[in-house]
Write a protein that holds these residues in place. Sequence first.
Motif, PDB file in Angstrom:
ATOM      1  N   ARG A  70       0.839  -1.210   0.000  1.00 34.95           N
ATOM      2  CA  ARG A  70       0.000   0.000   0.000  1.00 34.95           C
ATOM      3  C   ARG A  70       0.872   1.257   0.000  1.00 34.95           C
ATOM      4  O   ARG A  70       0.529   2.270  -0.603  1.00 34.95           O
ATOM      5  CB  ARG A  70      -0.961  -0.013   1.195  1.00 34.95           C
ATOM      6  CG  ARG A  70      -2.240  -0.784   0.858  1.00 34.95           C
ATOM      7  CD  ARG A  70      -3.184  -0.851   2.027  1.00 34.95           C
ATOM      8  NE  ARG A  70      -2.681  -1.766   3.043  1.00 34.95           N
ATOM      9  CZ  ARG A  70      -2.966  -1.694   4.340  1.00 34.95           C
ATOM     10  NH1 ARG A  70      -3.761  -0.737   4.787  1.00 34.95           N
ATOM     11  NH2 ARG A  70      -2.479  -2.566   5.194  1.00 34.95           N
ATOM     12  N   LEU A  71       2.028   1.155   0.679  1.00 35.21           N
ATOM     13  CA  LEU A  71       2.963   2.279   0.637  1.00 35.21           C
ATOM     14  C   LEU A  71       3.394   2.547  -0.802  1.00 35.21           C
ATOM     15  O   LEU A  71       3.489   3.705  -1.238  1.00 35.21           O
ATOM     16  CB  LEU A  71       4.189   1.974   1.505  1.00 35.21           C
ATOM     17  CG  LEU A  71       5.261   3.059   1.519  1.00 35.21           C
ATOM     18  CD1 LEU A  71       4.790   4.237   2.365  1.00 35.21           C
ATOM     19  CD2 LEU A  71       6.574   2.547   2.046  1.00 35.21           C
ATOM     20  N   CYS A  72       3.645   1.484  -1.538  1.00 36.17           N
ATOM     21  CA  CYS A  72       4.073   1.662  -2.928  1.00 36.17           C
ATOM     22  C   CYS A  72       2.967   2.294  -3.756  1.00 36.17           C
ATOM     23  O   CYS A  72       3.227   3.098  -4.655  1.00 36.17           O
ATOM     24  CB  CYS A  72       4.503   0.328  -3.533  1.00 36.17           C
ATOM     25  SG  CYS A  72       6.014  -0.279  -2.795  1.00 36.17           S
ATOM     26  N   ILE A  73       1.733   1.929  -3.431  1.00 36.29           N
ATOM     27  CA  ILE A  73       0.616   2.564  -4.139  1.00 36.29           C
ATOM     28  C   ILE A  73       0.545   4.035  -3.748  1.00 36.29           C
ATOM     29  O   ILE A  73       0.383   4.916  -4.603  1.00 36.29           O
ATOM     30  CB  ILE A  73      -0.701   1.817  -3.825  1.00 36.29           C
ATOM     31  CG1 ILE A  73      -0.632   0.396  -4.411  1.00 36.29           C
ATOM     32  CG2 ILE A  73      -1.900   2.573  -4.402  1.00 36.29           C
ATOM     33  CD1 ILE A  73      -1.785  -0.501  -4.019  1.00 36.29           C
ATOM     34  N   ALA A  74       0.705   4.319  -2.470  1.00 37.06           N
ATOM     35  CA  ALA A  74       0.692   5.710  -2.010  1.00 37.06           C
ATOM     36  C   ALA A  74       1.792   6.501  -2.694  1.00 37.06           C
ATOM     37  O   ALA A  74       1.607   7.648  -3.110  1.00 37.06           O
ATOM     38  CB  ALA A  74       0.873   5.750  -0.496  1.00 37.06           C
ATOM     39  N   ARG A  75       2.943   5.865  -2.806  1.00 37.40           N
ATOM     40  CA  ARG A  75       4.082   6.517  -3.437  1.00 37.40           C
ATOM     41  C   ARG A  75       3.752   6.859  -4.885  1.00 37.40           C
ATOM     42  O   ARG A  75       4.099   7.938  -5.385  1.00 37.40           O
ATOM     43  CB  ARG A  75       5.255   5.536  -3.376  1.00 37.40           C
ATOM     44  CG  ARG A  75       6.575   6.106  -3.668  1.00 37.40           C
ATOM     45  CD  ARG A  75       7.650   5.083  -3.385  1.00 37.40           C
ATOM     46  NE  ARG A  75       7.595   3.961  -4.330  1.00 37.40           N
ATOM     47  CZ  ARG A  75       8.439   2.921  -4.301  1.00 37.40           C
ATOM     48  NH1 ARG A  75       9.355   2.844  -3.358  1.00 37.40           N
ATOM     49  NH2 ARG A  75       8.339   1.974  -5.188  1.00 37.40           N
ATOM     50  N   ALA A  76       3.056   5.942  -5.542  1.00 39.16           N
ATOM     51  CA  ALA A  76       2.674   6.197  -6.931  1.00 39.16           C
ATOM     52  C   ALA A  76       1.644   7.327  -7.008  1.00 39.16           C
ATOM     53  O   ALA A  76       1.698   8.167  -7.891  1.00 39.16           O
ATOM     54  CB  ALA A  76       2.117   4.925  -7.563  1.00 39.16           C
ATOM     55  N   ILE A  77       0.720   7.344  -6.045  1.00 40.04           N
ATOM     56  CA  ILE A  77      -0.327   8.373  -6.054  1.00 40.04           C
ATOM     57  C   ILE A  77       0.246   9.755  -5.812  1.00 40.04           C
ATOM     58  O   ILE A  77      -0.232  10.754  -6.346  1.00 40.04           O
ATOM     59  CB  ILE A  77      -1.389   8.052  -4.975  1.00 40.04           C
ATOM     60  CG1 ILE A  77      -2.152   6.785  -5.343  1.00 40.04           C
ATOM     61  CG2 ILE A  77      -2.360   9.214  -4.800  1.00 40.04           C
ATOM     62  CD1 ILE A  77      -3.064   6.299  -4.232  1.00 40.04           C
ATOM     63  N   ALA A  78       1.314   9.800  -4.994  1.00 39.30           N
ATOM     64  CA  ALA A  78       1.829  11.100  -4.549  1.00 39.30           C
ATOM     65  C   ALA A  78       2.295  11.984  -5.690  1.00 39.30           C
ATOM     66  O   ALA A  78       2.322  13.202  -5.566  1.00 39.30           O
ATOM     67  CB  ALA A  78       2.983  10.889  -3.555  1.00 39.30           C
ATOM     68  N   VAL A  79       2.696  11.382  -6.815  1.00 42.18           N
ATOM     69  CA  VAL A  79       3.111  12.231  -7.933  1.00 42.18           C
ATOM     70  C   VAL A  79       1.920  12.609  -8.801  1.00 42.18           C
ATOM     71  O   VAL A  79       2.086  13.168  -9.879  1.00 42.18           O
ATOM     72  CB  VAL A  79       4.213  11.570  -8.802  1.00 42.18           C
ATOM     73  CG1 VAL A  79       5.505  11.457  -8.022  1.00 42.18           C
ATOM     74  CG2 VAL A  79       3.777  10.213  -9.311  1.00 42.18           C
ATOM     75  N   LYS A  80       0.715  12.326  -8.324  1.00 47.73           N
ATOM     76  CA  LYS A  80      -0.513  12.652  -9.037  1.00 47.73           C
ATOM     77  C   LYS A  80      -0.496  12.154 -10.477  1.00 47.73           C
ATOM     78  O   LYS A  80      -0.558  12.950 -11.428  1.00 47.73           O
ATOM     79  CB  LYS A  80      -0.764  14.158  -9.011  1.00 47.73           C
ATOM     80  CG  LYS A  80      -0.759  14.747  -7.615  1.00 47.73           C
ATOM     81  CD  LYS A  80      -1.635  15.973  -7.518  1.00 47.73           C
ATOM     82  CE  LYS A  80      -1.557  16.579  -6.118  1.00 47.73           C
ATOM     83  NZ  LYS A  80      -1.925  15.606  -5.057  1.00 47.73           N
ATOM     84  N   PRO A  81      -0.448  10.832 -10.608  1.00 52.72           N
ATOM     85  CA  PRO A  81      -0.443  10.283 -11.967  1.00 52.72           C
ATOM     86  C   PRO A  81      -1.866  10.260 -12.490  1.00 52.72           C
ATOM     87  O   PRO A  81      -2.811  10.579 -11.763  1.00 52.72           O
ATOM     88  CB  PRO A  81       0.085   8.872 -11.747  1.00 52.72           C
ATOM     89  CG  PRO A  81      -0.442   8.505 -10.399  1.00 52.72           C
ATOM     90  CD  PRO A  81      -0.493   9.766  -9.600  1.00 52.72           C
ATOM     91  N   GLU A  82      -2.006   9.884 -13.739  1.00 48.21           N
ATOM     92  CA  GLU A  82      -3.348   9.763 -14.293  1.00 48.21           C
ATOM     93  C   GLU A  82      -3.772   8.300 -14.362  1.00 48.21           C
ATOM     94  O   GLU A  82      -4.949   7.985 -14.329  1.00 48.21           O
ATOM     95  CB  GLU A  82      -3.381  10.411 -15.663  1.00 48.21           C
ATOM     96  CG  GLU A  82      -3.178  11.930 -15.536  1.00 48.21           C
ATOM     97  CD  GLU A  82      -2.470  12.541 -16.729  1.00 48.21           C
ATOM     98  OE1 GLU A  82      -2.359  11.872 -17.777  1.00 48.21           O
ATOM     99  OE2 GLU A  82      -2.002  13.695 -16.605  1.00 48.21           O
ATOM    100  N   VAL A  83      -2.779   7.439 -14.476  1.00 49.57           N
ATOM    101  CA  VAL A  83      -3.039   6.007 -14.607  1.00 49.57           C
ATOM    102  C   VAL A  83      -2.132   5.274 -13.623  1.00 49.57           C
ATOM    103  O   VAL A  83      -1.032   5.741 -13.334  1.00 49.57           O
ATOM    104  CB  VAL A  83      -2.709   5.526 -16.043  1.00 49.57           C
ATOM    105  CG1 VAL A  83      -2.961   4.034 -16.198  1.00 49.57           C
ATOM    106  CG2 VAL A  83      -3.498   6.330 -17.066  1.00 49.57           C
TER     107      VAL A  83
END
Lengths: 296, 308, 313, 275, 275
Positions: free
Chosen positions: E170-183
């Motif tokens: 979940r941390l890795c998902i959070a990390r991905a979300i933090a850069v505000k991606p679109e996909v």
Amino acid sequence: MTVLTTPASAVRLARQGRPIGEHIFRITLLSSLIIALGFLAMLLIYVVQEGWPRLDSTLWESMPSIRRPETAGVQSGIFGTLWIIGLTALMALPTGVLAAVYLEEYADKTKWYNKLIELNISNLAAVPSIVYGILGLGIIARWLDFGFTVMTGAITVSLLVLPIVIISAREAIRAVPPSIREGSLALGATQWQTIYRQVLPSAIPGIATGSILALSRAIGEAAPFLMLGAATLVRFNPEGVWSSFTVLPLQIYSFISQSREEFHILASAAIVVLLAILLLMNSVAIWLRNRFQKRW
Amino acid sequence: GGGDSNTGGTDSASQGTETNAAALTGEVKADGSSTVAPLTQAASELFGEEQPQVKVPVGTSGTGGGFEKFCAGETDIQNASRAIKDEEKAACDAKGIKYSELTVATDALTVVVPKENTWATCLTTDQLKKMWEPAAEGKIKTWKDVDPKFPAEELKLYGPGTDSGTFDYFTDAINGEEGASRKDYSPSENDNDIVTGVSGAKGGLGYFGFTYFEENADKLTAVQIDSGNGCVAPSVETAQNGTYAPLSRPLFIYPSAASVKRPEVAAFLDFYVNNIDAIAKDAKYIPLNAEQTAKLKSDLQALKSQAG
Amino acid sequence: MATQSRATAPGTGRSLARSRPRYGEFIVKTILLIAALISVATTVGIVAALIEPTIEFFSEISLGEFFGSTNWGPLFNPPAFGVWPIIVATVEITLIAILVAVPLGLAAAIYLSEYATPRVRKIFKPVLEVLAGVPTVVFGFFALVFVTPLLQSWFPFLDLEAKNALAAGLLVGVMIIPIVASLSEDSMAAVPNGLREGSYALGASKMLTSVRVVVPAAFSGIVAAIILAISRAAGETMIVAIAGGFKAVFTFNPTNEMSTMAAFIAQAGSGDASVGSIAYKTIFAVGSLLFIMTFAMNWFSARMVQKYREVYD
Amino acid sequence: MPNLAVRGTEAPKNAEALDPVFTVSGLSVFYGDYEAVRGVDMNIGNREITAMIGPSGCGKSTVLRCFNRMNDLIPGARAVGKIAYHGEDLYGAHVDPIEVRRRIGMVFQKPNPFPKSIYDNIAYGPRVNGMKGKMDDVVEEALTKAALWDEVKDKIKQNALSLSGGQQQRLCIARAIAVKPEVILMDEPCSALDPIATTKIEDLMQELTREYTIVIVTHNMQQAARVSDRTAFFTAEVDEAGVRHGRLVEFDETSRIFTNPSDKRTEDYITGRFG
Amino acid sequence: MPNLAVRGTEAPKNAEALDPVFTVSGLSVFYGDYEAVRGVDMNIGNREITAMIGPSGCGKSTVLRCFNRMNDLIPGARAVGKIAYHGEDLYGAHVDPIEVRRRIGMVFQKPNPFPKSIYDNIAYGPRVNGMKGKMDDVVEEALTKAALWDEVKDKIKQNALSLSGGQQQRLCIARAIAVKPEVILMDEPCSALDPIATTKIEDLMQELTREYTIVIVTHNMQQAARVSDRTAFFTAEVDEAGVRHGRLVEFDETSRIFTNPSDKRTEDYITGRFG
Ligand SMILES: Nc1ncnc2c1ncn2[C@@H]1O[C@H](COP(=O)(O)OP(=O)(O)OP(=O)(O)O)[C@@H](O)[C@H]1O
Ligand SMILES: Nc1ncnc2c1ncn2[C@@H]1O[C@H](COP(=O)(O)OP(=O)(O)OP(=O)(O)O)[C@@H](O)[C@H]1O
Ligand SMILES: [Mg+2]
Ligand SMILES: [Mg+2]
């Protein structure tokens, strides 16, 4: 397929002014590597150029001479170095590999004495070679009464390179996948059978590399021999392990110390010989590594 | 495990001259001063043409390190650039090692300056002392400090390492006490470094054996020394006749009495002594004069008869 | 549930007990242990060789004089035993070496591990290892007859002496580049690819990934490499003896001639000092100090590396 | 709607497992202080295929590795309770683990042929066990049984690593057979293989069960359903102290487990509501 | 009989995928000379979860990694054909792969947190992308969205490696979300996790699909059935020359794939007769 115009995400995927830092960084890294290797190249060019007039067969066919440096050779040094390297290989390599096998395959790493052995080995790898010279002089030459012989020199150098052999052999052994060990043990092989017939053969390339690095170090060492007081002018080749001897680096050191220009040319030529032996050994290592890696 | 001698003939040793009748084998171990080593090395090379089966390894552990081995019975011949010291005598006595001191050549310590130096053609021993004494350390920085007549060129001193016999001899002769010297000079085991150092600095000064000067006469000037009787330049003659004082000194070898009993050692020493003139020239040292040569021969005979 | 029946179990007819004795395994293990213990014997031997003269030395020369003065000259008359000049020289030459080797070695390691194609790596790594095998007398000779004159002509204002700490340190640095580069490269290569991918997937460039993810993750290995390199530099003898000189004056100026601890041992050990004299014992005192210094440094680094390992695993 | 094809329904060989090879009772396995598996009781029937399924980390491999004492090799691993092999205590003092492993073979998740020729791979086991006799025959027999002989007979001296993944795994089975074991343990033998290779290995298992007792760990429920006679379902439970332990939830004929499980957790797991 | 619970049957969001984020046409991917995947056509719908399933080695990861140009990092890897992202060619000359990866995040099979603190893990992406603003808020927001904030808020400076596997993922998902991606692309995000952690991640995915488009590769058919809107089934086919290539067999709404697949191979696969 119809190309749709982008909706919400109006920002396109184009480069948004990425800094040229990226390129500078890469170039800096590459130049660092090239500078390091440039030194090697410069050194090689220099000694070959300096030693060129003496790079003929008399160099390895004749004995050193204080009287006629212009026709002197370094045969006794070459043979002395080969003797030392040969004996070191015979003593340090098996011992080192066996010690590595013990530490990797048998030792219980939670036991204090095994931790001590490990710490001790990494410490020894850092001990200056001149201190090994003191060890050789005090313990091997005098206390064990081996005198100032090929044997004393070889034992001293063996102890000096032993940590290098152990450390690299351990790496190589560790790199053998555990599945190979399990496969063997699951067939009812004993631990030693597993090590001897599976682990060690698979670790040969790594062990070879480490061994060659260790022997390269042994080839170039002069400081311990200086402490041991190995003779610098020896006009005969060693006849056995109890013979007096000299080694190339020590001869080079003594040539450098002479004032006549001929000695400096001779020193450069001797350096070329020494480097040639070194390169030969390294190529053997690379050949071994590639050959065995191809097969396995 | 040393090379025990085995003989071709027992008669060979004692007859002084050219005994190449029987082929000898064995090993004659020499070690000690690197200054004297060239003499023994040259002897070993020439001897090798006559007795190729006898091995003469020559080590350069230094006079002190060499004496340690010599007095432990590990070597047969000790090369020394100074006389044996009392504690070394004691060590030899303790092990029952008997020996004698043979003077095999003369060395003239030569004080050198670079070619650009036009002012110091002759220096008095007092001036040298002023430069080199311990008190000079940090004080005598330019030539002007040595003598007001000299220019204010920075004085850069080079000399042999503190552990060498050459250093001991020079400090004794100039500063009056062995080992007493200023510490802020550049010491070197390698006389060649002194050549490089002195020739590279206008205010440089250094000292080493006469040989090295002769080989580098194109880069350096030898300073004449005035010890009260006028300026004397170093040369073969002045060294042999003793007028180049106080900087001409003897070089020694110390053969062990026990070793001399071995025919190959005796043969080597005979050869050494009989060809001392050629050897000294080959090693680029100043040969002994006739009187000194005679003494050398009788000293060796005395040692042999003492050894029995 | 079946209780333990006799060895002749139904269906097999053979017991699971050892069918033939296996003393071999025990003998092998003993031999291996002995091989490992040789390294311990080496340390014992070193200590044994050093300890007696060192104790004798310190019974004559107080620790206060040894560490409390900056005047070094055991072979002079009167002798002086303030060890600082040779410690300073050792540290300074080591420092110069590290300044050369760490940036170059680390950069080379990053290049090989992160940028180079496998083919390039396969060529360059062995070549770098050759550099590690070049005899130190050769480096010393090169420093003395090539590098110093070169520096003298390029930077005349430095007023470089014929032997100097700068050229010696430079070449010691070159000598240890392969140690830094090769070991660091190994530990960077061991950083799991997942970390790199994680970083790239967040839009990081190669440089940022290398500097901010790979290098920190490989930190303990890099520190170990540097410490080993420092030990090698501090103990290097022939380069400093040939190109650094033997003048033991208390100075920090690297353009001067300087004598390191190892150089002193080499000089005095092959010199004319008479055995048993205080000057001779000094060799062993300095040897002990050098041994203790490298040992302490290594022990310290082993601890530090262990600490970082805990953090990163 | 998909339907899981269950082998058990077709041919339940020994409904009552009258002839147990292994009798496991009260088995707990510790890694250091951590009790990875707690209180397992089960019997492994002779010449049957027993499957062990369950979510990741529930201790399937741990239990399997107790059967040939491979766990001995893990520092700190320790089995408590009892495993009898044909009535003989597997952890008895007189028992030689090396002999145990010779008699109870193992095949691993990832095919792990030795980096030697195919021939040497097979011959290795007999050789280290000091077997005499014509090695060529031993090799041929083992490869034939493993249904690999036809594919490799022309390149028997070639390096085993040049084989495909499925061939490598069959080689590993052949290697295990060559020492004439009584039982073969398989820890997820197909998880690294493609579907075609998997099918071949499954067929081979069916074939081998005429002569051998097989215990297989698998993640793949379809596979368990297809090949096994009995299935053990493990799961991980959190105890009062918050520590996870592997438990055996249900052990029964495969047909029963997949059609009419008696435990809710088993049902959830096989219907995909869980894991 | 088990029944696969299918999310698609309940709520097919965009029956026709009118709003494609990615338009893939004629995509083939090569590793050197080897064509690993051949001729793939598919559209990824906006704010949908698209699952990619199929046997091992069929090229699922390969295709997924084309979507954010991670394949660029593999020496010799090369994509042929067209992938358009909101109509813009992803492999166009002017496209900066680093920008692509910032906009299209990725979560990997094995959780791969950096060996730094939890905080630094999340802040890493925004920092390397030169984002300004209050980092603390960014971190909190990302962790909250990834349903991890409550569990870690008291130990935000602690090393991320001390988290459990599920928390790490979940941390890795959070990390991905933090850069505000679109996909967000996920390559088998749960295969290293236990069932409880898996459930949490699946819930999270459902949650995230309000804001993000998600593409997930999974081995677990149950998972695909549970979470995805659309499913792409890949398999490996052997061509005339005997070389295996990955092919897209069927791409449809998840409910259709799992209840009424139009291709025989799909049916075989999901009923477990194959793989
Ligand atoms: N060597 C070990 N040391 C400590 N704990 C271990 C070790 N091996 C396994 N464990 C733990 O024991 C438990 C059971 O592990 P095991 O490998 O038996 O699970 P499994 O059912 O085989 O899982 P999988 O399906 O992932 O292979 C797990 O919690 C695991 O973390
Ligand atoms: N870096 C690579 N170099 C060469 N071939 C590769 C590489 N990566 C993958 N392949 C090959 O490409 C094919 C597809 O691989 P990919 O990893 O995409 O499969 P996958 O469907 O993700 O399988 P899995 O379910 O096992 O992850 C395989 O045959 C694989 O061997
Ligand atoms: Mg397992
Ligand atoms: Mg994949």
